[in-house]
Design an enzyme around this catalytic site. Sequence first.
Site, PDB file in Angstrom:
ATOM      1  N   ARG A  82      13.692  -3.133 -11.308  1.00 53.40           N
ATOM      2  CA  ARG A  82      15.039  -2.287 -11.642  1.00 53.40           C
ATOM      3  C   ARG A  82      15.985  -2.658 -11.134  1.00 53.40           C
ATOM      4  O   ARG A  82      17.024  -1.782 -11.589  1.00 53.40           O
ATOM      5  CB  ARG A  82      13.851  -0.841 -11.151  1.00 53.40           C
ATOM      6  CG  ARG A  82      15.845   0.433 -11.757  1.00 53.40           C
ATOM      7  CD  ARG A  82      14.326   1.810 -11.105  1.00 53.40           C
ATOM      8  NE  ARG A  82      14.056   1.852  -9.760  1.00 53.40           N
ATOM      9  CZ  ARG A  82      15.252   2.173  -8.854  1.00 53.40           C
ATOM     10  NH1 ARG A  82      16.496   2.317  -8.901  1.00 53.40           N
ATOM     11  NH2 ARG A  82      14.547   1.818  -7.816  1.00 53.40           N
ATOM     12  N   LYS A 118      -3.825   2.864  -9.615  1.00 51.50           N
ATOM     13  CA  LYS A 118      -4.129   3.410  -8.645  1.00 51.50           C
ATOM     14  C   LYS A 118      -3.405   5.294  -8.738  1.00 51.50           C
ATOM     15  O   LYS A 118      -3.402   5.328  -7.456  1.00 51.50           O
ATOM     16  CB  LYS A 118      -4.210   2.650  -7.471  1.00 51.50           C
ATOM     17  CG  LYS A 118      -5.134   1.282  -7.910  1.00 51.50           C
ATOM     18  CD  LYS A 118      -5.338   0.555  -6.495  1.00 51.50           C
ATOM     19  CE  LYS A 118      -6.031  -0.631  -6.512  1.00 51.50           C
ATOM     20  NZ  LYS A 118      -6.076  -1.073  -5.771  1.00 51.50           N
ATOM     21  N   ALA A 158      -3.510  -6.103  -1.523  1.00 50.80           N
ATOM     22  CA  ALA A 158      -2.224  -6.578  -1.440  1.00 50.80           C
ATOM     23  C   ALA A 158      -1.452  -7.537   0.224  1.00 50.80           C
ATOM     24  O   ALA A 158      -1.730  -9.046   0.171  1.00 50.80           O
ATOM     25  CB  ALA A 158      -0.835  -5.964  -2.153  1.00 50.80           C
ATOM     26  N   LYS A 179      -9.886   7.691  -4.017  1.00 51.31           N
ATOM     27  CA  LYS A 179     -10.241   7.116  -2.966  1.00 51.31           C
ATOM     28  C   LYS A 179      -9.260   7.347  -2.370  1.00 51.31           C
ATOM     29  O   LYS A 179      -8.553   7.323  -0.661  1.00 51.31           O
ATOM     30  CB  LYS A 179     -11.054   6.210  -2.881  1.00 51.31           C
ATOM     31  CG  LYS A 179      -9.892   5.278  -3.833  1.00 51.31           C
ATOM     32  CD  LYS A 179      -9.035   4.125  -3.334  1.00 51.31           C
ATOM     33  CE  LYS A 179      -7.925   3.294  -4.066  1.00 51.31           C
ATOM     34  NZ  LYS A 179      -7.184   2.657  -3.561  1.00 51.31           N
ATOM     35  N   SER A 183      -4.757  -0.123   5.154  1.00 49.22           N
ATOM     36  CA  SER A 183      -4.034   1.554   3.757  1.00 49.22           C
ATOM     37  C   SER A 183      -3.250   2.286   4.111  1.00 49.22           C
ATOM     38  O   SER A 183      -2.518   3.000   5.555  1.00 49.22           O
ATOM     39  CB  SER A 183      -5.304   2.060   4.196  1.00 49.22           C
ATOM     40  OG  SER A 183      -5.437   3.575   3.386  1.00 49.22           O
ATOM     41  N   ASN A 238      -2.439   5.257   2.519  1.00 50.76           N
ATOM     42  CA  ASN A 238      -2.937   6.295   2.517  1.00 50.76           C
ATOM     43  C   ASN A 238      -3.492   6.828   3.775  1.00 50.76           C
ATOM     44  O   ASN A 238      -3.240   8.007   4.630  1.00 50.76           O
ATOM     45  CB  ASN A 238      -3.800   6.867   1.208  1.00 50.76           C
ATOM     46  CG  ASN A 238      -3.243   6.567   0.008  1.00 50.76           C
ATOM     47  OD1 ASN A 238      -2.463   7.538  -0.780  1.00 50.76           O
ATOM     48  ND2 ASN A 238      -3.337   5.261  -0.420  1.00 50.76           N
ATOM     49  N   GLU A 281       0.009   6.751  -2.523  1.00 50.22           N
ATOM     50  CA  GLU A 281      -0.455   7.500  -3.585  1.00 50.22           C
ATOM     51  C   GLU A 281      -1.051   9.108  -3.338  1.00 50.22           C
ATOM     52  O   GLU A 281      -0.614  10.096  -4.263  1.00 50.22           O
ATOM     53  CB  GLU A 281      -1.006   6.393  -4.406  1.00 50.22           C
ATOM     54  CG  GLU A 281      -0.274   5.789  -4.504  1.00 50.22           C
ATOM     55  CD  GLU A 281       0.810   5.455  -6.572  1.00 50.22           C
ATOM     56  OE1 GLU A 281       0.796   6.716  -6.834  1.00 50.22           O
ATOM     57  OE2 GLU A 281       0.747   4.642  -6.940  1.00 50.22           O
TER      58      GLU A 281
END
Length: 331
Positions: A35, A109, A143, A194, A257, A259, A284
């Site tokens: 973008r 995800k 990643a 998850k 992670s 999250n 997320e």
Amino acid sequence: MHGEPKIAIIGSGSWATALAKILLNNVEHINWYFRNTDNIDQFKRFGHNPNYLRGVEFDINRITFFDNLDQIIEESDLLVLAIPSAFLHDSLKEVTVDMSHKFIVSAVKGIVPHGNQIVGSYLHETFKVPYDRVGVIAGPCHAEEVALERLSYLTIASPDIKRAADFANLLECEYIRAHVSDDIFGTEYASVLKNIVAIASGIVHGLRYGDNFQAVLVANAIQEIKRFVDKVHPISRDIKSSAYLGDLLVTTYSQFSRNRTFGAMIGKGYTTRTAQIEMHMVAEGYYATKSIHEINEEFKVKMPICEAVYSILYENVPPSVGIRQLTEKLR
């Protein structure tokens, strides 16, 4: 598609960058949407993504960069969506070209908050993409470990197993194994859930609960995920397979992670806003928590872990109180 498909990666974050690295093992060229044109300029100048996985170097002669979504969609056969779900609707609403004849693989995800839809349903209803032209990339796969070329496994889900297998073959390399599934609904919802569980895992870590309780939390979580996906999309599936249980385990336990990191900050007393700002990355599960809560108002599945996270993030229940209440509901 005849010969090598023209592949587009739409998104510029860490997972998009990891997927570009993987695909360029097997295809000669990719199209890539950013973008921000300044990021494209820096990428071309330095040969790596200026913001994510900067240690991964690319041959920019094998990449055509785009800052126009209509143009990259028209010039590609296969689209890999890797935009955070919270921003997907706003990003794609500028699209005016027909996407319904493309094969579109979601690497998102998450749930699109606009309408509380998983990405497959969103593409089907908003852009008239047939379900057999929708694919989903499921983990367990971070990643950061792709960047380090550590052996990882992916599951590609699509109602069209042939298309899923063709795409899986494009991902297979020395450090990636790719398998296929026909369960786009279950794998997408499991990927969403998850992330919520990983926030719970982070919260209890921040509150200084130990490994014993973490194990109980995750054991209950896979049962919670099974109850939900079986209710929403009742088909035969093995919830213990890598796409479900494996993805849950890596997201709840891994140092990579985001999250879990977000949850740990909440457990230590950060506000949601402060935690989001300090992370510089999108968790997320924060958005998914609200969406799943609203979706479950219809299905009424027993989901004590997701509801505990919702009460902490959205109802201002102190983390210590929310988790203590949760401990009474787990077995």
